[in-house]
Write a protein that holds these residues in place. Sequence first.
Motif, PDB file in Angstrom:
ATOM      1  N   GLU A  97       0.754  -1.257  -0.140  1.00 21.70           N
ATOM      2  CA  GLU A  97       0.043   0.100  -0.166  1.00 21.70           C
ATOM      3  C   GLU A  97       0.921   1.248   0.066  1.00 21.70           C
ATOM      4  N   HIS A 100       1.904   2.326  -3.520  1.00 24.43           N
ATOM      5  CA  HIS A 100       0.875   2.685  -4.348  1.00 24.43           C
ATOM      6  C   HIS A 100       0.468   4.225  -4.176  1.00 24.43           C
ATOM      7  N   VAL A 101       0.886   4.732  -2.751  1.00 22.45           N
ATOM      8  CA  VAL A 101       0.493   6.228  -2.491  1.00 22.45           C
ATOM      9  C   VAL A 101       1.061   7.120  -3.413  1.00 22.45           C
ATOM     10  N   PRO A 102       2.310   7.161  -3.940  1.00 18.07           N
ATOM     11  CA  PRO A 102       2.886   7.848  -4.821  1.00 18.07           C
ATOM     12  C   PRO A 102       2.252   7.926  -6.500  1.00 18.07           C
ATOM     13  N   VAL A 103       1.665   6.952  -6.648  1.00 20.06           N
ATOM     14  CA  VAL A 103       1.111   6.759  -8.098  1.00 20.06           C
ATOM     15  C   VAL A 103       0.047   7.581  -8.318  1.00 20.06           C
ATOM     16  N   ARG A 104      -0.079   8.564  -9.317  1.00 23.85           N
ATOM     17  CA  ARG A 104      -0.847   9.350  -9.428  1.00 23.85           C
ATOM     18  C   ARG A 104      -2.044   8.748 -10.536  1.00 23.85           C
ATOM     19  N   ARG A 105      -3.190   9.303 -10.294  1.00 23.72           N
ATOM     20  CA  ARG A 105      -4.550   8.833 -11.227  1.00 23.72           C
ATOM     21  C   ARG A 105      -5.010  10.198 -11.741  1.00 23.72           C
ATOM     22  N   VAL A 111      -9.751   7.600  -9.372  1.00 27.48           N
ATOM     23  CA  VAL A 111      -9.493   7.737  -8.040  1.00 27.48           C
ATOM     24  C   VAL A 111     -10.652   6.752  -7.360  1.00 27.48           C
ATOM     25  N   LEU A 112     -11.790   6.589  -8.114  1.00 22.01           N
ATOM     26  CA  LEU A 112     -12.551   5.619  -7.641  1.00 22.01           C
ATOM     27  C   LEU A 112     -12.511   4.138  -7.893  1.00 22.01           C
ATOM     28  N   SER A 113     -11.667   3.821  -8.724  1.00 23.85           N
ATOM     29  CA  SER A 113     -11.416   2.431  -8.781  1.00 23.85           C
ATOM     30  C   SER A 113     -10.382   1.928  -8.183  1.00 23.85           C
ATOM     31  N   GLY A 114     -10.061   0.694  -8.257  1.00 21.20           N
ATOM     32  CA  GLY A 114      -9.222  -0.179  -7.162  1.00 21.20           C
ATOM     33  C   GLY A 114      -7.893   0.580  -6.929  1.00 21.20           C
ATOM     34  N   ALA A 115      -7.257   0.486  -5.848  1.00 22.26           N
ATOM     35  CA  ALA A 115      -6.068   1.226  -5.485  1.00 22.26           C
ATOM     36  C   ALA A 115      -5.065   0.666  -6.234  1.00 22.26           C
TER      37      ALA A 115
END
Lengths: 243, 347
Positions: A97, A100-105, A111-115
Amino acid sequence: MSMLEVEGVSKRFGGIQALQGCSLSVEHGSVTGLIGPNGSGKTTLFNVVTGYARPDAGTVRFEGTAIDNLPPDRILALGIGRTFQMVRIFPRLTVLENMHVPVRRQGLAGVLSGASTHEERARVLDLLRFVGLERLKNEPAGNLSFGQRRLLEIACVLMAGPRVILLDEPGGGVNPTMLRAIAGHIRELNGQGITFFVVEHNMGFVMELCHRVIVMHRGSVIAQGDPEAVRRDPAVLEAYLGE
Amino acid sequence: MTDGAGARRWDRAGIGLLLLAALAFPLVFTNAAITTYAIFTLMWVAIASAWNILSGFSGYVSLGHAAFYGIGGYALALMAESWHLTTGGYATFAYIPLAGFIAAVFALPIGWIALRTRKHSFVVITIAFIFLLQLLAFNLQGITAGSTGLPLPTPPWTGAFFNVPFYYATLVLAVAAVGVAAWVRRSKFGLGLLAIRDDEDRALGFGVPTGVYKLAAFVLSAFFIGMAGALDGYFSSYVYPQFAFNPQTDITMAAMSFFGGLGSVAGPIVGAVVLEPVQQLLSVNYADLALVVFGLVLLAVIVFLPAGVVPTLSAWARQRAARSAPTGETGAPAEALAPIRGVGESS
Ligand SMILES: Nc1ncnc2c1ncn2[C@@H]1O[C@H](COP(=O)(O)OP(=O)(O)O)[C@@H](O)[C@H]1O
Ligand SMILES: [Mg+2]
């Protein structure tokens, strides 16, 4: 043009002049060391360069563009990543987890799809394998040893795809074996074209790894050059002995 | 592996069984006293799960979300008044999402103001909001009729059946709130909220849009809590300032989430399912003792199980699994750490 140029930067905290007309530059593709006694302003300089502190005076340029006044996330997006002297990870998130925090979307759907998408996860696992933390991927980051946290923090920063990484005392609180591993990773990443700007007290580490060393004292640069020359510089010796 | 396909299949089977049991419940237990317990338990599952989206995930503990419970109740009462809905029916349930929406609209500016501050001051500001809104409900006589309260549409059902429509409506609300909480937990949005909980500035530095995320979680919580307030209002046929805007509602939703485990999806469900019947039983039989006993139970949980019941139990189960399967690749903490610690890592 240098990759990173700091020009006449000053920063004051109440009665303490942490930076005083500090000027230096970091060249493309180099591993540049930043040394100096405790309290000489190294961390403050990193904070100014990465947007975590605003300079009172002076400018910071990254590939020719002024970046002083930009917030940290914009500076990271431009390609300047950093780690912290006291290691900042997300202790209650798992190692995966954290990555994944620094990965931008972009956009609401992102934003609402899976992490974690397949491609993102593949990159995360590649990097975790690279730093040797893959087996701990489901572990809460707070359960890692201090050295492992440093590796995780570096891997997290790599997720953002930076072109230069500022490491603030990567050897602090880390045993010699782990420090050697970190040095190996830096060398390998540098070979892939990532520039490093490293604050470190372990002189063996600095001498072995750095192409160029900059010495700070009381908020200003007092010496710079190749590691051997800097080590013999009388001004540097005096700065350290004077403390 | 915590995310193994086998574990997921068991999870899904467990959820399916629970849902079936919940659907069959009023067919098996027809006694109105028992279905009333069930309705309030489901109501608190919805409220605590919604509260957890903001306070559990992002770490911004709100002790003011009962304000939206009150707004939801009053919104339904005022809709009924202006549209002359005096007798209720199944159609009345359709207005409940609208009442939740109105609560969410109020949450936007309230959240925007409260979230100017960081975690500790935030708690204080949210407490101020619940008292402010209670005061307004008492004093805006022209709209709320003050302490006289407002009537809601009277449900047409009688006898033991009275509870059944409410039971299923509350079940739908609870499933929706838990479903949304579970989905948020797995989304990029939820990961951002958890990162905010652990280190907000670092999350911001990594490009997490912290301001938008916090406000979105605040409003989403308010939406579900507003619907719960409207549903409760309809069930009891009346809203009063002191019950609609009740600080004790805030304490209860926080306590249930803390008890079950803040930030986990199952935690608030367990908290509500265990604590709501206890609270009801105590308040019926030992009215004076109810709050005291409830408080002591909570104190014990916070002292002895600070992570909450669900996270503590699952960590314990993982440790047991690791001990009983010492060779397999279970990903359990002790053995996964050992080889790397063996390199000579300190601390
Ligand atoms: N946020 C702050 N508030 C007040 N003083 C600070 C702050 N950050 C740094 N300082 C002071 O500025 C000086 C430089 O600190 P720092 O940049 O951390 O030095 P270094 O990293 O070289 O050890 C020190 O005297 C330190 O106490
Ligand atoms: Mg420092």
